[in-house]
Design a protein around this motif. Structure first.
Motif, PDB file in Angstrom:
ATOM      1  N   VAL A  11       0.861  -1.187   0.000  1.00 11.67           N
ATOM      2  CA  VAL A  11       0.000   0.000   0.000  1.00 11.67           C
ATOM      3  C   VAL A  11       0.893   1.231   0.000  1.00 11.67           C
ATOM      4  N   GLU A  12       0.784   2.017  -1.046  1.00 11.51           N
ATOM      5  CA  GLU A  12       1.535   3.271  -1.138  1.00 11.51           C
ATOM      6  C   GLU A  12       0.797   4.322  -0.329  1.00 11.51           C
ATOM      7  N   ALA A  13       1.522   5.007   0.542  1.00 13.53           N
ATOM      8  CA  ALA A  13       0.885   5.965   1.438  1.00 13.53           C
ATOM      9  C   ALA A  13       1.499   7.353   1.334  1.00 13.53           C
ATOM     10  N   GLY A  14       2.197   7.652   0.271  1.00 11.14           N
ATOM     11  CA  GLY A  14       2.900   8.932   0.185  1.00 11.14           C
ATOM     12  C   GLY A  14       4.341   8.716   0.589  1.00 11.14           C
ATOM     13  N   LEU A  18       3.547   0.801   2.887  1.00  5.54           N
ATOM     14  CA  LEU A  18       3.190  -0.311   3.775  1.00  5.54           C
ATOM     15  C   LEU A  18       3.438  -1.598   3.013  1.00  5.54           C
ATOM     16  N   VAL A  19       4.389  -2.388   3.525  1.00  2.00           N
ATOM     17  CA  VAL A  19       4.734  -3.648   2.873  1.00  2.00           C
ATOM     18  C   VAL A  19       4.426  -4.796   3.826  1.00  2.00           C
ATOM     19  N   PRO A  20       4.085  -5.964   3.289  1.00  6.48           N
ATOM     20  CA  PRO A  20       3.810  -7.111   4.159  1.00  6.48           C
ATOM     21  C   PRO A  20       4.999  -7.395   5.080  1.00  6.48           C
ATOM     22  N   LEU A  21       4.695  -7.661   6.339  1.00 11.72           N
ATOM     23  CA  LEU A  21       5.720  -7.997   7.328  1.00 11.72           C
ATOM     24  C   LEU A  21       6.393  -9.299   6.927  1.00 11.72           C
ATOM     25  N   LYS A  22       7.710  -9.271   6.895  1.00 10.76           N
ATOM     26  CA  LYS A  22       8.513 -10.456   6.565  1.00 10.76           C
ATOM     27  C   LYS A  22       9.555 -10.670   7.665  1.00 10.76           C
ATOM     28  N   HIS A  70      -0.387  -8.281   8.628  1.00  9.72           N
ATOM     29  CA  HIS A  70       0.540  -7.351   9.267  1.00  9.72           C
ATOM     30  C   HIS A  70       1.490  -6.762   8.229  1.00  9.72           C
ATOM     31  N   ARG A  71       1.764  -5.487   8.401  1.00 10.24           N
ATOM     32  CA  ARG A  71       2.660  -4.776   7.496  1.00 10.24           C
ATOM     33  C   ARG A  71       3.662  -3.968   8.319  1.00 10.24           C
ATOM     34  N   VAL A  72       4.656  -3.447   7.636  1.00  8.82           N
ATOM     35  CA  VAL A  72       5.542  -2.457   8.226  1.00  8.82           C
ATOM     36  C   VAL A  72       5.496  -1.212   7.359  1.00  8.82           C
ATOM     37  N   MET A  73       5.619  -0.072   8.038  1.00  7.50           N
ATOM     38  CA  MET A  73       5.731   1.211   7.343  1.00  7.50           C
ATOM     39  C   MET A  73       7.209   1.416   7.045  1.00  7.50           C
TER      40      MET A  73
END
Length: 175
Positions: A11-14, A18-22, A70-73
């Motif tokens: 998810v692009e947020a500017g 936000l990418v899937p947590l790995k 879950h994602r990470v910013m």
């Protein structure tokens, strides 16, 4: 949610993405939770690295709907915080729950607002639930303010994640 077979999207947020947590993000998230300010409202002693590692491992083992999770910013190749949009473990009926944590070094920068707004819009607009829920500890002023900025409605209070929380809901067209 109607997205059978869909995997968790980036998810692009500017400024943040936000990418899937790995697994490769685990050490960064554990280090972030070492900050007592971050974990003060989590209901778990996350500055304890073993507990923080267990929480991250639990998030990595997520087995819910594949479009959620879950994602990470990430900003400029740096993890600035974890976020999630997943079936709630605290509310009945597997309601979709959003949550976020932001590295205190980035507090007041607008990164959490951008990320949470993008994740909320992704959830409501692309995944199509009837609502997205958020739980914010009653003493977590930054999260309460963020929920308000995002247009969440306060619908009650409850004891969640080992502490008193405000219960918020966002409906389609409000994000």
């Amino acid at each position: 949610m109607g997205c059978v077979g869909v995997k968790q999207a980036i998810v692009e947020a500017g400024r943040p993405t936000l990418v899937p947590l790995k697994r490769r993000h685990a050490d960064d998230v554990v280090a972030l939770f070492a900050d007592p300010v971050i974990s003060a409202h989590s209901g778990v002693d996350l500055p304890d690295p073993d507990l923080a590692r267990a929480m991250v491992d639990n998030r990595l083992a997520y087995e819910g709907p594949p479009e959620l999770g879950h994602r990470v910013m990430v900003r400029e190749n740096q993890v600035v915080g974890p976020a999630h949009l997943r079936p709630s473990k605290e509310l009945p009926g597997d309601l979709p729950e959003i949550g976020w944590y932001l590295d205190t070094r980035f507090g007041g920068s607008g990164l959490a607002t951008e990320a949470a707004r993008a994740l909320l819009r992704h959830g409501l607009d692309e995944l199509g639930p009837n609502s997205v829920w958020a739980l914010a500890h009653v003493d977590n002023t930054p999260s309460l303010r963020l929920a308000e900025r995002l247009g969440f409605l306060v619908v009650g209070r409850g004891f969640h994640y080992n502490g008193p929380h405000r219960v918020h809901v966002s409906l389609p067209g409000r994000a």
